[in-house]
Motif scaffolding. Structure first.
Motif, PDB file in Angstrom:
ATOM      1  N   ASP A  79       0.820  -1.217   0.000  1.00 30.86           N
ATOM      2  CA  ASP A  79       0.000   0.000   0.000  1.00 30.86           C
ATOM      3  C   ASP A  79       0.851   1.262   0.000  1.00 30.86           C
ATOM      4  O   ASP A  79       0.341   2.355  -0.273  1.00 30.86           O
ATOM      5  CB  ASP A  79      -0.932   0.011   1.213  1.00 30.86           C
ATOM      6  N   VAL A  80       2.123   1.139   0.304  1.00 30.09           N
ATOM      7  CA  VAL A  80       3.006   2.298   0.378  1.00 30.09           C
ATOM      8  C   VAL A  80       3.485   2.677  -1.020  1.00 30.09           C
ATOM      9  O   VAL A  80       3.921   1.824  -1.794  1.00 30.09           O
ATOM     10  CB  VAL A  80       4.210   2.012   1.296  1.00 30.09           C
ATOM     11  N   LYS A  81       3.399   3.992  -1.324  1.00 30.45           N
ATOM     12  CA  LYS A  81       3.896   4.518  -2.592  1.00 30.45           C
ATOM     13  C   LYS A  81       4.761   5.736  -2.307  1.00 30.45           C
ATOM     14  O   LYS A  81       4.352   6.642  -1.577  1.00 30.45           O
ATOM     15  CB  LYS A  81       2.746   4.892  -3.525  1.00 30.45           C
ATOM     16  N   ILE A  82       5.942   5.718  -2.900  1.00 26.70           N
ATOM     17  CA  ILE A  82       6.905   6.798  -2.707  1.00 26.70           C
ATOM     18  C   ILE A  82       7.253   7.365  -4.077  1.00 26.70           C
ATOM     19  O   ILE A  82       7.660   6.625  -4.985  1.00 26.70           O
ATOM     20  CB  ILE A  82       8.178   6.306  -2.002  1.00 26.70           C
ATOM     21  N   VAL A  83       7.072   8.660  -4.244  1.00 24.25           N
ATOM     22  CA  VAL A  83       7.380   9.348  -5.501  1.00 24.25           C
ATOM     23  C   VAL A  83       8.520  10.324  -5.246  1.00 24.25           C
ATOM     24  O   VAL A  83       8.411  11.215  -4.391  1.00 24.25           O
ATOM     25  CB  VAL A  83       6.144  10.083  -6.064  1.00 24.25           C
ATOM     26  N   ALA A  84       9.621  10.148  -5.969  1.00 29.36           N
ATOM     27  CA  ALA A  84      10.785  11.019  -5.854  1.00 29.36           C
ATOM     28  C   ALA A  84      10.865  11.915  -7.087  1.00 29.36           C
ATOM     29  O   ALA A  84      10.779  11.428  -8.218  1.00 29.36           O
ATOM     30  CB  ALA A  84      12.062  10.200  -5.708  1.00 29.36           C
ATOM     31  N   VAL A  85      11.036  13.214  -6.865  1.00 27.78           N
ATOM     32  CA  VAL A  85      11.038  14.194  -7.960  1.00 27.78           C
ATOM     33  C   VAL A  85      12.339  14.988  -7.909  1.00 27.78           C
ATOM     34  O   VAL A  85      12.762  15.443  -6.835  1.00 27.78           O
ATOM     35  CB  VAL A  85       9.833  15.156  -7.850  1.00 27.78           C
ATOM     36  N   ASP A  86      12.964  15.145  -9.077  1.00 30.03           N
ATOM     37  CA  ASP A  86      14.161  15.977  -9.172  1.00 30.03           C
ATOM     38  C   ASP A  86      14.402  16.317 -10.634  1.00 30.03           C
ATOM     39  O   ASP A  86      13.986  15.578 -11.535  1.00 30.03           O
ATOM     40  CB  ASP A  86      15.383  15.269  -8.582  1.00 30.03           C
ATOM     41  N   LEU A  87      15.073  17.441 -10.859  1.00 30.17           N
ATOM     42  CA  LEU A  87      15.451  17.809 -12.224  1.00 30.17           C
ATOM     43  C   LEU A  87      16.507  16.878 -12.783  1.00 30.17           C
ATOM     44  O   LEU A  87      16.583  16.656 -13.998  1.00 30.17           O
ATOM     45  CB  LEU A  87      15.964  19.252 -12.256  1.00 30.17           C
ATOM     46  N   GLN A  88      17.338  16.329 -11.903  1.00 31.76           N
ATOM     47  CA  GLN A  88      18.397  15.421 -12.322  1.00 31.76           C
ATOM     48  C   GLN A  88      17.947  13.976 -12.168  1.00 31.76           C
ATOM     49  O   GLN A  88      17.169  13.645 -11.268  1.00 31.76           O
ATOM     50  CB  GLN A  88      19.667  15.654 -11.504  1.00 31.76           C
ATOM     51  N   ALA A  89      18.462  13.135 -13.030  1.00 31.12           N
ATOM     52  CA  ALA A  89      18.179  11.703 -12.923  1.00 31.12           C
ATOM     53  C   ALA A  89      19.051  11.097 -11.827  1.00 31.12           C
ATOM     54  O   ALA A  89      20.167  11.557 -11.572  1.00 31.12           O
ATOM     55  CB  ALA A  89      18.452  11.023 -14.257  1.00 31.12           C
ATOM     56  N   MET A  90      18.532  10.075 -11.161  1.00 32.13           N
ATOM     57  CA  MET A  90      19.300   9.394 -10.124  1.00 32.13           C
ATOM     58  C   MET A  90      19.098   7.891 -10.267  1.00 32.13           C
ATOM     59  O   MET A  90      18.167   7.427 -10.932  1.00 32.13           O
ATOM     60  CB  MET A  90      18.876   9.869  -8.726  1.00 32.13           C
ATOM     61  N   ALA A  91      19.989   7.138  -9.664  1.00 34.96           N
ATOM     62  CA  ALA A  91      19.918   5.682  -9.752  1.00 34.96           C
ATOM     63  C   ALA A  91      18.623   5.184  -9.133  1.00 34.96           C
ATOM     64  O   ALA A  91      18.110   5.763  -8.169  1.00 34.96           O
ATOM     65  CB  ALA A  91      21.129   5.058  -9.067  1.00 34.96           C
ATOM     66  N   SER A  92      18.092   4.100  -9.681  1.00 37.09           N
ATOM     67  CA  SER A  92      16.806   3.573  -9.231  1.00 37.09           C
ATOM     68  C   SER A  92      16.899   3.014  -7.826  1.00 37.09           C
ATOM     69  O   SER A  92      17.964   2.590  -7.363  1.00 37.09           O
ATOM     70  CB  SER A  92      16.334   2.480 -10.189  1.00 37.09           C
ATOM     71  N   LEU A  93      15.769   3.028  -7.127  1.00 39.85           N
ATOM     72  CA  LEU A  93      15.650   2.495  -5.778  1.00 39.85           C
ATOM     73  C   LEU A  93      14.446   1.576  -5.725  1.00 39.85           C
ATOM     74  O   LEU A  93      13.424   1.848  -6.370  1.00 39.85           O
ATOM     75  CB  LEU A  93      15.482   3.628  -4.753  1.00 39.85           C
ATOM     76  N   PRO A  94      14.516   0.495  -4.972  1.00 42.97           N
ATOM     77  CA  PRO A  94      13.369  -0.425  -4.893  1.00 42.97           C
ATOM     78  C   PRO A  94      12.160   0.233  -4.240  1.00 42.97           C
ATOM     79  O   PRO A  94      12.263   0.826  -3.163  1.00 42.97           O
ATOM     80  CB  PRO A  94      13.905  -1.578  -4.036  1.00 42.97           C
ATOM     81  N   GLY A  95      11.020   0.157  -4.924  1.00 42.01           N
ATOM     82  CA  GLY A  95       9.787   0.689  -4.371  1.00 42.01           C
ATOM     83  C   GLY A  95       9.627   2.188  -4.478  1.00 42.01           C
ATOM     84  O   GLY A  95       8.704   2.752  -3.883  1.00 42.01           O
ATOM     85  N   VAL A  96      10.501   2.858  -5.227  1.00 42.48           N
ATOM     86  CA  VAL A  96      10.448   4.309  -5.359  1.00 42.48           C
ATOM     87  C   VAL A  96      10.164   4.663  -6.819  1.00 42.48           C
ATOM     88  O   VAL A  96      10.893   4.236  -7.724  1.00 42.48           O
ATOM     89  CB  VAL A  96      11.762   4.973  -4.900  1.00 42.48           C
ATOM     90  N   ILE A  97       9.107   5.436  -7.049  1.00 38.07           N
ATOM     91  CA  ILE A  97       8.764   5.918  -8.383  1.00 38.07           C
ATOM     92  C   ILE A  97       9.485   7.236  -8.613  1.00 38.07           C
ATOM     93  O   ILE A  97       9.347   8.176  -7.831  1.00 38.07           O
ATOM     94  CB  ILE A  97       7.245   6.117  -8.520  1.00 38.07           C
ATOM     95  N   GLN A  98      10.255   7.295  -9.695  1.00 34.97           N
ATOM     96  CA  GLN A  98      11.063   8.480  -9.950  1.00 34.97           C
ATOM     97  C   GLN A  98      10.447   9.314 -11.066  1.00 34.97           C
ATOM     98  O   GLN A  98      10.055   8.788 -12.103  1.00 34.97           O
ATOM     99  CB  GLN A  98      12.485   8.076 -10.330  1.00 34.97           C
ATOM    100  N   LEU A  99      10.393  10.620 -10.818  1.00 31.93           N
ATOM    101  CA  LEU A  99       9.925  11.585 -11.803  1.00 31.93           C
ATOM    102  C   LEU A  99      11.012  12.620 -12.013  1.00 31.93           C
ATOM    103  O   LEU A  99      11.523  13.190 -11.042  1.00 31.93           O
ATOM    104  CB  LEU A  99       8.641  12.284 -11.345  1.00 31.93           C
TER     105      LEU A  99
END
Length: 315
Positions: A79-99
């Motif tokens: 049920d947990v959702k984590i959204v990470a936002v940044d202008l720069q790209a970063m290495a992927s993390l398990p369970g983290v949605i990157q924007l």
């Protein structure tokens, strides 16, 4: 052997390397959680603004994604959702949605909400900071603008009663008090915290804003006339609670005298001003005698040097 850098002598830098954190800043969020219980009370949807390189997203992933079940170890909390936002790209993390996007754009806020299936976030964190110049006044101002941008997008994605955590530069400037007042418009409790993992020599601190309660009839709006250079200078289109810009009022007659110009003095009934000497002449300065003695002493020293130089030539 060369001298070690400050980071290599720092205990949190070494702990971050040993425990697998991407940066020592991970301990700042951990220490804030110890004090304010950020990850409790059913927090399932979290937004990490200015997330790169991802140390805070790591903390969120480890703290929220797994539930400790009795007798069966850890179980993933889907049920947990984590959204990470940044202008720069970063290495992927398990369970983290990157924007990869700009936090000042409405499209970024809409993308975050879409990942939450139309629901709002329980917690928004922001550890973003500009490249510091060493000029504290300038750094504080730029950081304040970044914090306000994070607050602006937070009003789009945070649910009522949610929590907002952001970095702030707490120096001697008066803008910090203004920021606190602006944050209190949206949160019932605002606390400035300094984690023990934050260096004492740094002016950074963190504002922990609890119980998000926007003003009545407030409509989140990314439009900011102070930053948009295409807006009409004479019309403020924001209304209601969104209209927070203090109007500028020029006091006095604009057709009158200009303080940056020089004018001839004209009196009523007189064509031109006539100079009149003062009724009492200026008093001689009390240090006039001292200046005279100083000049006489200087002349005497020069005469002594001249005489001594002539004596050396004769010898």
């Amino acid at each position: 052997m060369g001298r070690s850098s400050k980071d290599k002598r720092d205990v949190y830098y070494r702990l971050a390397k040993e425990e697998g954190w991407r940066a020592r800043s991970a301990f700042k969020l951990l220490h804030l959680d110890e004090e304010f219980n950020l990850f409790h009370n059913g927090v399932k949807k979290v937004v990490d603004l200015c997330a790169a390189p991802g140390s805070w997203s790591q903390v969120l992933s480890r703290k929220l994604r797994f539930l400790i079940a009795l007798g069966s170890g850890k179980e993933e909390n889907k049920d947990v959702k984590i959204v990470a936002v940044d202008l720069q790209a970063m290495a992927s993390l398990p369970g983290v949605i990157q924007l990869q996007g700009d936090i000042t754009n409405v499209s970024t806020a809409e993308a975050i909400i879409s990942h939450f299936e139309g629901e709002s976030a329980d917690l928004v964190v922001c550890d973003g900071a500009p490249d510091v110049t060493g000029l504290h006044d300038m750094d504080e101002y730029i950081q304040a603008q970044l914090l306000l941008a994070a607050l602006n997008i937070t009003t789009h994605v945070l649910k009522n009663g949610g929590t907002f955590v952001a970095k702030i530069f707490r120096g001697k400037g008066k803008d910090v008090t203004l920021l606190y007042d602006q944050l209190r418009l949206f949160f019932t409790k605002v606390t400035c915290a300094k984690p023990r993992s934050s260096r004492n020599s740094s002016i950074e601190a963190f504002v922990v804003c609890e119980n998000y309660t926007p003003p009545a009839d407030y409509v989140p709006n990314m439009s900011n006339p102070l930053m948009d250079m295409n807006y009409d200078l004479y019309v403020n289109q924001l209304e209601g609670p969104n209209r927070v810009i203090a109007p500028f009022l020029a006091c006095g007659d604009l057709s009158g005298f200009d303080s940056d110009r020089t004018y001839k003095l004209q009196l009523d009934g007189a064509a031109e001003y006539t100079y009149h000497p003062p009724t009492q002449s200026p008093i001689n300065p009390p240090y006039k005698h001292a200046c005279q003695l100083k000049s006489e002493s200087k002349l005497a020293q020069e005469e002594i040097k001249a005489v001594s130089s002539q004596a050396d030539l004769l010898d």
